[in-house]
Design a protein around this motif. Structure first.
Motif, short mmCIF file in Angstrom:
data_model
loop_
_atom_site.label_atom_id
_atom_site.label_comp_id
_atom_site.label_asym_id
_atom_site.label_seq_id
_atom_site.Cartn_x
_atom_site.Cartn_y
_atom_site.Cartn_z
N ALA A 12 0.83 -1.21 0.00
CA ALA A 12 0.00 0.00 0.00
C ALA A 12 0.86 1.26 0.00
N ALA A 13 0.38 2.25 -0.75
CA ALA A 13 1.11 3.52 -0.85
C ALA A 13 0.11 4.66 -0.96
N ALA A 14 0.59 5.85 -0.62
CA ALA A 14 -0.24 7.05 -0.80
C ALA A 14 -0.53 7.20 -2.29
N ILE A 15 -1.66 7.79 -2.61
CA ILE A 15 -2.07 7.90 -4.01
C ILE A 15 -1.04 8.65 -4.84
N ASP A 16 -0.45 9.70 -4.28
CA ASP A 16 0.50 10.51 -5.04
C ASP A 16 1.96 10.12 -4.80
N ALA A 17 2.20 8.98 -4.15
CA ALA A 17 3.58 8.56 -3.87
C ALA A 17 4.26 8.07 -5.14
N LEU A 18 5.45 8.56 -5.36
CA LEU A 18 6.26 8.12 -6.49
C LEU A 18 7.26 7.08 -6.01
N PRO A 19 7.59 6.10 -6.83
CA PRO A 19 8.56 5.09 -6.42
C PRO A 19 9.88 5.72 -5.98
N GLY A 20 10.31 5.38 -4.77
CA GLY A 20 11.57 5.87 -4.23
C GLY A 20 11.52 7.26 -3.65
N SER A 21 10.36 7.89 -3.62
CA SER A 21 10.27 9.27 -3.14
C SER A 21 10.09 9.37 -1.63
N ALA A 22 9.85 8.27 -0.95
CA ALA A 22 9.63 8.32 0.49
C ALA A 22 10.87 8.85 1.20
N GLN A 23 10.63 9.73 2.16
CA GLN A 23 11.72 10.27 2.96
C GLN A 23 11.47 9.93 4.41
#
Length: 175
Positions: free
Chosen positions: A75-86
């Motif tokens: 599961a990911a946020a709708i606007d999450a881009l791959p590898g963008s998590a900080q």
């Protein structure tokens, strides 16, 4: 006296704990592992995610190493881009102190917003497990108090295994 004992017995039966309701996390689904991660370590991270999702209520696994996201599965946020998590303050604290943390009811914690940049808003809880010297695994769950102590211990073991595999894969071969 018999009536009191009978009513007491019925009362004890009525106090069975309820299972926490599952809440669909919503959002999107990501299956991303940093291409710089060695193939053996990537396979290990995928296996850990599959093991967690099949044995617990885990709906997402995000791996951080060296302050950056190296994997996001589930599961990911709708606007999450791959590898963008900080990694936020809680994840950085877990990585630096090498102490895990379990936020069993995410809605009660003011720091919950650091997770919503990469996890869906419907996420009910997260478990943080330090992974080596500078890494952390973030496991998301779809129910309040969804991870048992056994699940948390399993996550810690998986974090150690992933760290070991990453270290072996990145160390130069000795002759």
């Amino acid at each position: 006296m018999a009536a009191v004992l009978g009513l007491t017995g019925l009362q004890w039966l009525a106090l069975a704990p309820r299972q926490a309701e599952r809440v669909p996390p919503g959002g999107a689904t990501l299956e991303w592992i940093d291409p710089q991660v060695p193939a053996e370590a990537a396979a290990e991270i995928r296996w850990a995610y599959e093991a967690l999702t099949s044995s617990s209520r885990c709906v997402a696994l995000v791996a951080f190493r060296g302050g950056r996201c190296v994997a996001h599965l589930g599961a990911a946020a709708i606007d999450a881009l791959p590898g963008s998590a900080q990694q936020g303050e809680l994840v950085a604290a877990a990585a630096s102190t090498k102490r895990g943390n379990y936020l069993a009811n995410l809605t009660l914690y003011p720091g919950r917003f650091e997770f919503f940049q990469y996890l869906p808003r419907g996420t009910q809880g997260v478990a943080l497990a330090p992974c080596g010297e500078d890494g952390c695994l973030v496991a998301a769950v779809d129910a309040v108090r969804g991870f048992s102590r056994t699940d948390q211990a399993w996550l810690a073991v998986l974090a150690d295994k992933i760290d070991s595999t990453l270290q072996d894969a990145t160390e130069p071969a000795s002759l």
